[in-house]
Design an enzyme around this catalytic site. Structure first.
Site, short mmCIF file in Angstrom:
data_model
loop_
_atom_site.label_atom_id
_atom_site.label_comp_id
_atom_site.label_asym_id
_atom_site.label_seq_id
_atom_site.Cartn_x
_atom_site.Cartn_y
_atom_site.Cartn_z
N ASP A 1 0.86 -1.18 0.00
CA ASP A 1 0.00 0.00 0.00
C ASP A 1 0.90 1.24 0.00
O ASP A 1 1.68 1.45 0.93
CB ASP A 1 -0.89 -0.01 1.24
CG ASP A 1 -2.02 1.01 1.16
OD1 ASP A 1 -2.16 1.65 0.11
OD2 ASP A 1 -2.74 1.16 2.17
N ASP B 1 -2.59 2.38 -6.29
CA ASP B 1 -1.57 2.44 -5.24
C ASP B 1 -1.60 1.25 -4.29
O ASP B 1 -1.00 1.30 -3.21
CB ASP B 1 -1.73 3.73 -4.43
CG ASP B 1 -3.11 3.86 -3.79
OD1 ASP B 1 -4.02 3.13 -4.19
OD2 ASP B 1 -3.25 4.69 -2.88
N GLU B 2 -2.28 0.17 -4.66
CA GLU B 2 -2.47 -0.92 -3.71
C GLU B 2 -2.63 -2.24 -4.46
O GLU B 2 -3.29 -2.30 -5.49
CB GLU B 2 -3.73 -0.63 -2.88
CG GLU B 2 -4.03 -1.59 -1.78
CD GLU B 2 -5.31 -1.21 -1.04
OE1 GLU B 2 -5.64 -1.90 -0.07
OE2 GLU B 2 -5.99 -0.23 -1.45
#
Length: 358
Positions: free
Chosen positions: A10, A104-105
């Site tokens: 993350d 983003d993860e």
């Protein structure tokens, strides 16, 4: 059964961190990506802003009051996608079992890897180091034997941290874990659980499956499993996303169309922010309405081409939200969804898994 090795990566305050990296004048300052002082919602907040209680999905006006001097920055989603591609290329240097959740993860299954590293922890450290070297951004990582615990672990030492929940430690960790920290248990559900005497994972584990299903519907079986550390969901590279949505439950039932349209406008900002974080291209807009008596309706409209701008979404919502959705009992929840996605790129191949040490 073979113990899996799952990593959850993350990025730390991704949008805000990219803006601070690209504009040195913003470094160390409280910034909010999205919205402005008068209207809209925050898409992301820097850690400097989070210290004041500013967070994503918060109305911009509230964020500005909480954080004097908060700097609002217009989002640049194309730029975030560029950086995200670099990050995901790093993931694929280790495994093709990568399940992106957003720009983003992602989850990574490193039970078997392309490079033969001996442990998931070492791989997570290398990935975080490579991300920093190639993007100047930091990431947090969680490592465990299932997706739920890996996701839980990635929040422990955030930002720029790493945490491992070993199989032999999972039960004790979950027993002590506050119920509001369980991924998938939102604020409203956590409060409902506390009323039922459930404050920790240990309390949750004392409840029977029948009791949890009676109290929480089909989610009850999920809660029954995760408090025992049971999560058999695979890391799925070709995970098909069917919709992207956001919703809000109100403290009091709203009665006026002007209130409905104002709230839908705000929820649309959140939905579109989530939509922009993916590669999805949806053509159908849906409004979800739940009334004071808990009855529920949805209204949808499909466009000829994919939604590309927030203005398109809001325009469709204005057409769907008419006087006919109002009822005497009032509205307790509104939701906005985007669905009917265009086909994406071909699915990656599945690779056979071998055993590695944690």
């Amino acid at each position: 059964m073979e113990t899996r090795k799952i990593i959850h990566i993350d990025m730390d305050a991704f949008y805000a961190s990219v803006e601070q990296r690209d504009n040195p004048e913003l470094k160390g300052r409280p910034i909010a990506v999205g919205g402005n002082k008068e209207r809209g919602v925050v898409a992301a907040a820097s850690y400097e802003a989070r210290k004041f209680g500013v967070k994503s999905a918060m109305p911009s006006a509230i964020a500005a009051r909480r954080c004097p001097g908060l700097i609002f920055v217009k989002p640049r989603f194309e730029r975030y996608r560029e950086v995200s591609k670099i990050i995901h290329q790093i993931f694929h240097e280790y495994t093709d079992l990568v399940e992106p959740l957003s720009l983003d993860e992602a989850y990574l299954d490193v039970t078997s890897t392309k490079i033969g590293r001996p442990s998931a922890t070492l791989i997570a450290r290398e990935i975080r180091q490579k991300i920093y070297e190639r993007t100047e951004l930091t990431a947090s990582a969680g490592i465990s034997y299932c997706k739920f615990l890996a996701k839980t672990a990635s929040d422990v030492n955030k930002p720029n941290g790493l945490f491992v929940i070993l199989p032999q430690d999972a039960q004790e960790y979950l027993r002590k874990m506050p119920i509001h920290q369980f991924h998938g248990i939102g604020k409203a559900t956590a409060e409902k659980m506390k009323v039922a005497g459930i404050f920790t994972g240990g309390d949750l584990r004392k409840k029977s499956l029948e009791d949890l299903v009676r109290r929480f519907g089909k989610s009850g079986s999920y809660y029954f499993s995760i408090c025992r550390g049971v999560d058999n969901r695979p890391v799925t590279p070709d995970r098909e996303r069917k919709s992207i949505s956001a919703e809000r439950t109100f403290d009091h039932n709203i009665m006026k169309l002007s209130e409905v349209q104002s709230e839908l406008d705000r929820i649309a900002e959140i939905t579109f922010s989530r939509y922009e974080k993916t590669e999805a291209q949806g053509k159908t807009v849906t409004v979800k309405v739940k009334y004071g008596d808990f009855k529920q309706i949805t209204k949808s409209h499909s466009l000829e081409s994919a939604i590309t701008e927030i203005g398109q979404l809001k325009s469709q919502l204005n057409q769907l939200a008419t006087d006919e959705i109002l009822r005497p009992e009032g509205i307790r929840l509104l939701g906005v969804g985007i669905s009917n996605f265009l086909e994406t790129q071909p699915k990656p191949a599945f690779h056979k898994q071998l055993t590695l040490k944690f």
